[in-house]
Motif scaffolding. Sequence first.
Motif, mmCIF file in Angstrom:
data_model
loop_
_atom_site.group_PDB
_atom_site.id
_atom_site.type_symbol
_atom_site.label_atom_id
_atom_site.label_comp_id
_atom_site.label_asym_id
_atom_site.label_seq_id
_atom_site.Cartn_x
_atom_site.Cartn_y
_atom_site.Cartn_z
ATOM 1 N N CYS A 49 0.856 -1.180 0.000
ATOM 2 C CA CYS A 49 0.000 0.000 0.000
ATOM 3 C C CYS A 49 0.899 1.241 0.000
ATOM 4 O O CYS A 49 1.500 1.606 1.004
ATOM 5 C CB CYS A 49 -0.910 -0.022 1.234
ATOM 6 S SG CYS A 49 -2.174 1.256 1.245
ATOM 7 N N ASP A 50 0.976 1.869 -1.170
ATOM 8 C CA ASP A 50 1.956 2.933 -1.408
ATOM 9 C C ASP A 50 1.412 4.295 -0.973
ATOM 10 O O ASP A 50 1.115 5.160 -1.788
ATOM 11 C CB ASP A 50 2.314 2.940 -2.902
ATOM 12 C CG ASP A 50 3.375 3.966 -3.260
ATOM 13 O OD1 ASP A 50 4.178 4.334 -2.373
ATOM 14 O OD2 ASP A 50 3.398 4.403 -4.425
ATOM 15 N N GLY A 51 1.286 4.480 0.339
ATOM 16 C CA GLY A 51 0.846 5.763 0.873
ATOM 17 C C GLY A 51 -0.548 6.175 0.409
ATOM 18 O O GLY A 51 -0.756 7.345 0.051
ATOM 19 N N CYS A 52 -1.480 5.232 0.401
ATOM 20 C CA CYS A 52 -2.832 5.518 -0.096
ATOM 21 C C CYS A 52 -3.523 6.553 0.790
ATOM 22 O O CYS A 52 -3.412 6.536 2.025
ATOM 23 C CB CYS A 52 -3.665 4.240 -0.129
ATOM 24 S SG CYS A 52 -3.024 2.994 -1.255
ATOM 25 N N THR A 53 -4.269 7.443 0.129
ATOM 26 C CA THR A 53 -5.011 8.483 0.862
ATOM 27 C C THR A 53 -6.512 8.230 0.854
ATOM 28 O O THR A 53 -7.265 8.977 1.487
ATOM 29 C CB THR A 53 -4.727 9.865 0.241
ATOM 30 O OG1 THR A 53 -5.055 9.848 -1.151
ATOM 31 C CG2 THR A 53 -3.259 10.240 0.407
ATOM 32 N N ASP A 54 -6.976 7.202 0.133
ATOM 33 C CA ASP A 54 -8.395 6.829 0.184
ATOM 34 C C ASP A 54 -8.537 5.704 1.210
ATOM 35 O O ASP A 54 -7.706 5.563 2.108
ATOM 36 C CB ASP A 54 -8.909 6.434 -1.205
ATOM 37 C CG ASP A 54 -8.154 5.241 -1.787
ATOM 38 O OD1 ASP A 54 -7.263 4.705 -1.088
ATOM 39 O OD2 ASP A 54 -8.438 4.852 -2.930
ATOM 40 N N ASN A 55 -9.564 4.881 1.111
ATOM 41 C CA ASN A 55 -9.761 3.821 2.105
ATOM 42 C C ASN A 55 -9.211 2.475 1.656
ATOM 43 O O ASN A 55 -9.648 1.421 2.125
ATOM 44 C CB ASN A 55 -11.249 3.689 2.446
ATOM 45 C CG ASN A 55 -12.074 3.240 1.253
ATOM 46 O OD1 ASN A 55 -11.710 3.503 0.108
ATOM 47 N ND2 ASN A 55 -13.183 2.564 1.527
ATOM 48 N N THR A 56 -8.229 2.476 0.739
ATOM 49 C CA THR A 56 -7.619 1.233 0.270
ATOM 50 C C THR A 56 -7.011 0.447 1.431
ATOM 51 O O THR A 56 -7.168 -0.775 1.517
ATOM 52 C CB THR A 56 -6.530 1.534 -0.786
ATOM 53 O OG1 THR A 56 -7.133 2.139 -1.929
ATOM 54 C CG2 THR A 56 -5.819 0.266 -1.208
ATOM 55 N N LEU A 57 -6.292 1.132 2.325
ATOM 56 C CA LEU A 57 -5.637 0.450 3.437
ATOM 57 C C LEU A 57 -6.654 -0.239 4.337
ATOM 58 O O LEU A 57 -6.440 -1.383 4.773
ATOM 59 C CB LEU A 57 -4.800 1.446 4.240
ATOM 60 C CG LEU A 57 -4.013 0.869 5.435
ATOM 61 C CD1 LEU A 57 -3.068 -0.237 4.963
ATOM 62 C CD2 LEU A 57 -3.240 1.967 6.163
ATOM 63 N N GLU A 58 -7.761 0.415 4.602
ATOM 64 C CA GLU A 58 -8.790 -0.185 5.451
ATOM 65 C C GLU A 58 -9.365 -1.444 4.805
ATOM 66 O O GLU A 58 -9.635 -2.447 5.479
ATOM 67 C CB GLU A 58 -9.914 0.823 5.719
ATOM 68 C CG GLU A 58 -9.551 1.942 6.698
ATOM 69 C CD GLU A 58 -8.564 2.936 6.135
ATOM 70 O OE1 GLU A 58 -8.522 3.094 4.879
ATOM 71 O OE2 GLU A 58 -7.803 3.545 6.922
ATOM 72 N N LEU A 68 0.721 -7.662 4.232
ATOM 73 C CA LEU A 68 0.482 -6.253 3.918
ATOM 74 C C LEU A 68 1.699 -5.409 4.280
ATOM 75 O O LEU A 68 2.207 -5.458 5.396
ATOM 76 C CB LEU A 68 -0.753 -5.741 4.672
ATOM 77 C CG LEU A 68 -1.144 -4.275 4.462
ATOM 78 C CD1 LEU A 68 -1.423 -3.994 2.997
ATOM 79 C CD2 LEU A 68 -2.343 -3.921 5.324
ATOM 80 N N VAL A 69 2.172 -4.636 3.304
ATOM 81 C CA VAL A 69 3.259 -3.672 3.515
ATOM 82 C C VAL A 69 2.674 -2.290 3.266
ATOM 83 O O VAL A 69 2.104 -2.040 2.202
ATOM 84 C CB VAL A 69 4.435 -3.928 2.552
ATOM 85 C CG1 VAL A 69 5.540 -2.903 2.772
ATOM 86 C CG2 VAL A 69 4.974 -5.341 2.710
ATOM 87 N N ASP A 70 2.766 -1.411 4.239
ATOM 88 C CA ASP A 70 2.221 -0.072 4.020
ATOM 89 C C ASP A 70 3.117 0.978 4.665
ATOM 90 O O ASP A 70 3.857 0.703 5.612
ATOM 91 C CB ASP A 70 0.798 0.020 4.585
ATOM 92 C CG ASP A 70 0.769 0.016 6.105
ATOM 93 O OD1 ASP A 70 0.646 1.096 6.697
ATOM 94 O OD2 ASP A 70 0.870 -1.081 6.704
ATOM 95 N N TYR A 71 3.061 2.165 4.118
ATOM 96 C CA TYR A 71 3.791 3.314 4.650
ATOM 97 C C TYR A 71 2.969 4.553 4.311
ATOM 98 O O TYR A 71 2.108 4.536 3.413
ATOM 99 C CB TYR A 71 5.213 3.381 4.079
ATOM 100 C CG TYR A 71 5.320 3.013 2.627
ATOM 101 C CD1 TYR A 71 5.148 3.965 1.619
ATOM 102 C CD2 TYR A 71 5.587 1.699 2.245
ATOM 103 C CE1 TYR A 71 5.240 3.624 0.280
ATOM 104 C CE2 TYR A 71 5.680 1.352 0.911
ATOM 105 C CZ TYR A 71 5.505 2.314 -0.072
ATOM 106 O OH TYR A 71 5.592 1.974 -1.387
ATOM 107 N N SER A 72 3.223 5.623 5.027
ATOM 108 C CA SER A 72 2.308 6.763 5.003
ATOM 109 C C SER A 72 2.438 7.657 3.770
ATOM 110 O O SER A 72 1.447 8.206 3.292
ATOM 111 C CB SER A 72 2.509 7.617 6.262
ATOM 112 O OG SER A 72 3.857 8.058 6.346
ATOM 113 N N MET A 83 9.991 -2.420 -2.284
ATOM 114 C CA MET A 83 9.584 -2.875 -0.958
ATOM 115 C C MET A 83 8.970 -4.273 -1.028
ATOM 116 O O MET A 83 9.185 -5.108 -0.149
ATOM 117 C CB MET A 83 8.595 -1.888 -0.346
ATOM 118 C CG MET A 83 9.175 -0.498 -0.078
ATOM 119 S SD MET A 83 10.630 -0.555 1.007
ATOM 120 C CE MET A 83 9.882 -1.148 2.530
ATOM 121 N N GLY A 84 8.202 -4.524 -2.074
ATOM 122 C CA GLY A 84 7.622 -5.849 -2.246
ATOM 123 C C GLY A 84 8.679 -6.915 -2.471
ATOM 124 O O GLY A 84 8.616 -8.007 -1.893
#
Length: 502
Positions: A49-58, A68-72, A83-84
């Motif tokens: 999750c490449d710094g998503c600003t919508d609700n993709t992370l949720e 899951l790999v995520d960063y802000s 990163m993957g």
Amino acid sequence: MNEISIEKVRHSLHDRGICVIIPTYNNCQTIQRVVEETLVYCQDVIVVCDGCTDNTLEILKEIKGITLVDYSKNQGKGYALKMGFKTALAMGFSYAITLDSDGQHYPSNIPDFLEANKKYPGALIVGQRNLEGVVRSKGSSFANKFSNFWFFVQTGRNLKDTQTGYRLYPLKKLCGLSILTCRYEAELELMVFASWNGVQIESIPIEVYYPRPEDRVSHFRPIADFARISVLNTILCLGALLFGLPAAVFRFLMKWGRTIYSLLFFVITSVFIVTPLLWLYMKIGRVTDKKKENLHKLIYHYSRFVMIHHGIPGTGFSTNLPLHKVDLSTPAVITSNHQSHLDLMCLLALSPKIVFLTNDWVWNSPFYGFIIRNAEYLPVKDGLDAIMPQLKSLVDRGYSIAVFPEGTRSLDCKIGVFRKGACFIADSFGLDILPMLLYGPGKVLKKHTRHLEKGPLYVKVYDRMPQTELQKIGDIKTQTKYLRRFCIEQYERLCNKIEQDA
């Protein structure tokens, strides 16, 4: 594809160390469907999750069974892929299939990448999109042609689709990750770096879905990204002159250098030294069983010398057992898959108590036919019935009979149809069957090629199959089918293990 086939795909992907990486940025409308459809085919899925600003992370946090790999902060597709890849390597995977999260790629093509990986282990597999009838913008069409042209200039390789994100990467062969750019052009870099370092690149056809132009979500910035790509191509062209081209020339010279060295090694040691000495040995004095036994020992030591002491550069010979523990103290019928002219040398290095059934051209070879005949290797041109008395004599003297049940070399290293000869001989003389499998000869020296490739040469020796157990299986025809199924299953396992490090 039925449920059994899909489950087999899932197991094969896992056994070969293949995961799926899905980078995503603000694809909340499609991400759940893409990930869930991917999980149908692959149990090892990494989503970045490449710094998503919508609700993709949720949405992703609600999906079970993924890593899951995520960063802000949004860093771009190149960074997300990096990163993957690092996550996949840390988890022990050898390959990664990448696909986009916007729904344009079909997870149903994952089995196609699996089959391509089996056919071209260690290669970078690129999905070639079927764009016939697809409505694309002029900018998208131009970008693909632009990229294809520069890829050819930088590598000398002609690919019809260098812009697709649906690929299979050999993770242990990825080069230049530390200098990889962060955005779309990173995928082109990965292919260029792979090509410069001699990684095989193959294309396979894939399907693609493009929604209507007004419904598409794109993060491509025409002016800024084209400018970045133009600068990158300038740098890569310079790199091609300084590194890519010299490296390609060096690999070409090394490939043919290995081939010429091996040919000269064989001609000098075998044709001009070993064969004349053995000819003198067999011609002087009376030919006795003891003299023939010594001949087998000399062939055995010469084979070990060639296989173990780098008579074939760029290879490494090994077995699952220490060579001195290959038990042929009692005779058996040895069966093996047949891939290459190197097969005999691999098996002869195991024991001096092996005799082969040969084709007519081997028996009459002007180079080593004399040795073959005096070592009592027997031709099968007149059928088994004609040579059964000689085979019985050899078995009584403690020799094991080696048979290639396929009867001919495989073109693609797959195991072909077995003939009944091996089981017939074993049944006639009450012998165990000792299965062996070869990996590598058909890849190092491919059928219908004249040069040698680098790669491992490996022999796996399995447990004996006693006659008491074979008789329970059924008649000779049933035993032959059973033996072939056993070899196919075990060879797939062997490939899965070795090709993770291809």
